[in-house]
Design an enzyme around this catalytic site. Structure first.
Site, PDB file in Angstrom:
ATOM      1  N   LEU A 114       0.832  -1.092  -0.069  1.00  0.00           N
ATOM      2  CA  LEU A 114       0.089   0.006   0.007  1.00  0.00           C
ATOM      3  C   LEU A 114       0.979   1.442   0.088  1.00  0.00           C
ATOM      4  O   LEU A 114       0.710   2.168  -0.867  1.00  0.00           O
ATOM      5  CB  LEU A 114      -0.760  -0.040   1.150  1.00  0.00           C
ATOM      6  CG  LEU A 114      -2.032   1.012   1.491  1.00  0.00           C
ATOM      7  CD1 LEU A 114      -3.334   0.682   2.035  1.00  0.00           C
ATOM      8  CD2 LEU A 114      -1.336   2.178   2.261  1.00  0.00           C
ATOM      9  N   TYR A 145      -3.246  -4.657  -3.163  1.00  0.00           N
ATOM     10  CA  TYR A 145      -2.162  -4.855  -2.109  1.00  0.00           C
ATOM     11  C   TYR A 145      -2.285  -5.957  -1.294  1.00  0.00           C
ATOM     12  O   TYR A 145      -1.356  -6.325  -0.410  1.00  0.00           O
ATOM     13  CB  TYR A 145      -2.533  -3.670  -0.847  1.00  0.00           C
ATOM     14  CG  TYR A 145      -2.646  -2.348  -1.667  1.00  0.00           C
ATOM     15  CD1 TYR A 145      -1.735  -1.773  -2.557  1.00  0.00           C
ATOM     16  CD2 TYR A 145      -3.893  -1.554  -1.701  1.00  0.00           C
ATOM     17  CE1 TYR A 145      -1.546  -0.667  -3.339  1.00  0.00           C
ATOM     18  CE2 TYR A 145      -4.116  -0.418  -2.326  1.00  0.00           C
ATOM     19  CZ  TYR A 145      -3.086   0.152  -3.102  1.00  0.00           C
ATOM     20  OH  TYR A 145      -2.989   1.238  -3.783  1.00  0.00           O
ATOM     21  N   HIS A 180     -13.653   6.936   2.206  1.00  0.00           N
ATOM     22  CA  HIS A 180     -12.160   6.915   2.238  1.00  0.00           C
ATOM     23  C   HIS A 180     -11.818   8.225   1.803  1.00  0.00           C
ATOM     24  O   HIS A 180     -12.174   8.468   0.678  1.00  0.00           O
ATOM     25  CB  HIS A 180     -11.565   5.657   1.650  1.00  0.00           C
ATOM     26  CG  HIS A 180     -10.176   5.508   2.198  1.00  0.00           C
ATOM     27  ND1 HIS A 180      -9.359   6.318   1.998  1.00  0.00           N
ATOM     28  CD2 HIS A 180      -9.920   4.247   2.904  1.00  0.00           C
ATOM     29  CE1 HIS A 180      -7.985   5.626   2.579  1.00  0.00           C
ATOM     30  NE2 HIS A 180      -8.296   4.428   3.157  1.00  0.00           N
ATOM     31  N   ASP A 217     -17.525  -5.268   3.927  1.00  0.00           N
ATOM     32  CA  ASP A 217     -16.812  -5.184   5.181  1.00  0.00           C
ATOM     33  C   ASP A 217     -15.551  -5.202   4.920  1.00  0.00           C
ATOM     34  O   ASP A 217     -14.774  -6.146   4.490  1.00  0.00           O
ATOM     35  CB  ASP A 217     -17.397  -6.007   6.223  1.00  0.00           C
ATOM     36  CG  ASP A 217     -18.568  -5.226   6.897  1.00  0.00           C
ATOM     37  OD1 ASP A 217     -18.800  -3.965   6.977  1.00  0.00           O
ATOM     38  OD2 ASP A 217     -19.509  -6.050   7.253  1.00  0.00           O
ATOM     39  N   GLU A 234     -11.994  -0.663   7.506  1.00  0.00           N
ATOM     40  CA  GLU A 234     -12.654   0.625   7.653  1.00  0.00           C
ATOM     41  C   GLU A 234     -14.005   0.498   8.154  1.00  0.00           C
ATOM     42  O   GLU A 234     -14.688   1.607   8.921  1.00  0.00           O
ATOM     43  CB  GLU A 234     -12.592   1.332   6.356  1.00  0.00           C
ATOM     44  CG  GLU A 234     -11.116   1.892   6.098  1.00  0.00           C
ATOM     45  CD  GLU A 234     -10.318   0.970   5.209  1.00  0.00           C
ATOM     46  OE1 GLU A 234     -10.716  -0.086   5.026  1.00  0.00           O
ATOM     47  OE2 GLU A 234      -9.055   1.284   5.106  1.00  0.00           O
ATOM     48  N   GLU A 291     -12.789   0.870  12.154  1.00  0.00           N
ATOM     49  CA  GLU A 291     -13.042   2.310  12.242  1.00  0.00           C
ATOM     50  C   GLU A 291     -14.428   2.586  12.737  1.00  0.00           C
ATOM     51  O   GLU A 291     -14.626   3.560  13.630  1.00  0.00           O
ATOM     52  CB  GLU A 291     -12.442   3.065  10.949  1.00  0.00           C
ATOM     53  CG  GLU A 291     -11.114   3.005  10.819  1.00  0.00           C
ATOM     54  CD  GLU A 291     -10.715   3.950   9.807  1.00  0.00           C
ATOM     55  OE1 GLU A 291     -10.931   5.099   9.642  1.00  0.00           O
ATOM     56  OE2 GLU A 291      -9.921   3.270   8.868  1.00  0.00           O
TER      57      GLU A 291
END
Length: 354
Positions: free
Chosen positions: A20, A93, A190, A267, A270, A274
C-alpha cells in the site's frame, strides 16, 4: 473484480501495508521506495491488533468472491450468448495480487475480459492504480492475448443506490419512531490526500453524486452530511474527518446517528474497526444512540446490480454502442503528471492492444 484488498489473516498485514505505501498513485511520498517499508514496519503492530480485534483478518476476499460468483450466475441468465461467465479477483495490495490473477487468466486461456472496478466512484488513486497495474501486466505479456473493456465507475447506478438505501432504512428502523426523522445520516468515504484532490481527481464529486442519489431515493427523510475517514500521515487530506464530525454533532446536541459506508462495497477494516469499534464507541461515550448501515456484502439487491451493470456493458460493447472505455475515463486529471496513466488509458481504449 478489482479492489484494494485486505490481509485475510493477521500475519499478512505487513506485506499488505508495504504494498500500500509503495503505491504512489494512492499515497504519494517523497523517497517512496525508501520510506514505504519503514512506515509499513512501524505501523504493522497497531494494524495487526486492529485486524485481530475484528476477527483475525479482512473478510473482503470472501465477500468479493461471493459477489463475483453470484454475479456470474446471473450473467449466464442475462447474457446467455456470452456464457459461461467467470469472475476473477485482482487485489492491489493483498492476495490475490494482480500479477497472480494475470497468470491465472493466461493459464485459463481467457480471450475476452472486463476490468470491473469494485470502487463505485472513480479515483486515480484507487481504480486508476488498479488499472495501471493491470496495464503493466498486459504490456509485459503476462495475461496472453485478451480483448479488454472497462467498467470504471457506477456510483449512481439505480441498483447500487437501492441496495445502500435499503440498508439505511433498516438502520433507521431500529430507532424509536418518535425520533427517527431527526436521526443524522453520516455518510463516510475513504479520504484522499489533498495533493490528489487538487490535481483534479473526480472522486470527491462522484462520492457526492452517490450521496445525493441515495438521499433522493430516501425522499430526503433525514438530515445528512458527507465526511471522510482513514487519513494516513501528516500531510493534508480531504476533510472533515469522520471522528471529528461525530464529536462535532454531539457538541451541537445531536443524539441519534446512522453511519453509512458509501464508498465501500463490503466489510473490511474501515467498517468493522473504524466505524464499528472506534467511531461508534466514541459516539456512545458522548451520549449518542448510533447505528451503522450494513455494508453491501451478500445483499441480493447489490449482487443483482453488479450483474445488471455488467450485462448492460456487454450489450453496449458488443453492439458497438460504446467502446472499450467510457468517455470520462479517457480524460486525465488536469494536473496529472503520471506517464503510466496516459499509457494505460490509451491501451485500454484499444481493447488492450499494443
Amino acid at each position: 473484480m478489482m479492489n484494494m484488498g485486505g490481509p485475510s489473516t493477521v500475519p499478512e498485514t505487513h506485506d499488505f501495508l508495504k504494498n500500500l505505501f509503495l503505491d504512489g498513485d494512492l499515497i504519494p511520498l517523497p523517497f517512496q521506495r525508501f520510506l514505504a517499508p519503514i512506515i509499513a514496519r512501524r505501523r504493522t503492530p497497531q494494524i495487526e491488533k486492529q485486524y485481530a480485534d475484528i476477527g483475525g483478518g479482512s473478510p473482503i476476499l470472501r465477500y468479493t468472491q461471493l459477489q463475483g460468483a453470484g454475479m456470474a450466475a446471473l450473467l449466464d441468465e442475462l447474457s446467455p450468448e456470452t456464457a459461461p461467465h467467470k469472475s476473477y479477483v485482482a487485489f492491489r495490495y493483498a492476495k490475490p495480487l494482480t500479477d497472480e490473477t494475470a497468470r491465472q487468466l493466461k493459464a485459463d486461456g481467457v480471450k475476452r475480459a472486463i476490468a470491473f472496478t469494485q470502487y463505485p466512484q472513480y479515483s486515480c488513486s484507487t481504480t486508476g492504480s488498479s488499472l495501471n497495474e493491470l496495464f503493466r501486466q498486459g504490456k509485459a505479456g503476462e495475461m496472453g492475448d485478451i480483448e479488454w473493456s472497462v467498467i470504471d465507475r457506477w456510483g449512481t447506478h439505480p441498483g447500487f443506490i437501492e441496495a445502500v438505501s435499503q440498508h439505511i432504512e433498516a438502520a433507521l428502523a431500529k430507532f424509536d419512531p418518535a425520533v427517527r426523522s431527526d436521526v443524522v445520516l453520516l455518510f463516510s468515504a475513504h479520504s484522499l490526500p489533498m495533493s490528489v484532490v487538487n490535481r483534479g481527481d473526480p472522486y470527491v464529486l462522484e462520492v457526492s453524486a452517490s450521496v445525493n442519489a441515495v438521499m433522493d431515493r430516501l425522499g430526503h427523510s433525514n438530515p445528512f452530511r458527507l465526511v471522510w475517514q482513514s487519513q494516513v500521515g501528516p500531510t493534508p487530506w480531504m476533510g472533515m474527518q469522520t471522528g471529528e464530525a461525530v464529536k462535532g454533532l454531539a457538541r451541537l446536541g445531536k443524539k441519534h446517528l446512522v453511519m453509512v459506508p458509501i464508498a465501500f462495497t463490503s466489510d473490511h477494516i474501515e467498517t468493522l474497526y473504524e466505524l464499528d469499534l472506534e467511531y461508534a464507541h466514541e459516539a456512545r461515550e458522548l451520549g449518542m444512540e448510533v447505528q451503522r448501515a450494513e455494508s453491501l456484502n451478500d445483499s441480493p439487491v447489490f449482487i443483482r446490480a453488479l450483474a445488471d451493470i455488467t450485462a448492460q456493458h456487454i450489450r453496449d460493447y458488443s453492439s458497438g454502442k460504446v467502446g472499450p472505455t467510457t468517455t470520462q475515463m479517457g480524460l486525465r486529471c488536469p494536473g496529472c503528471t503520471n506517464g503510466t496513466c496516459g499509457q494505460q488509458k490509451n491501451w485500454f481504449a484499444r481493447a488492450g492492444r499494443i
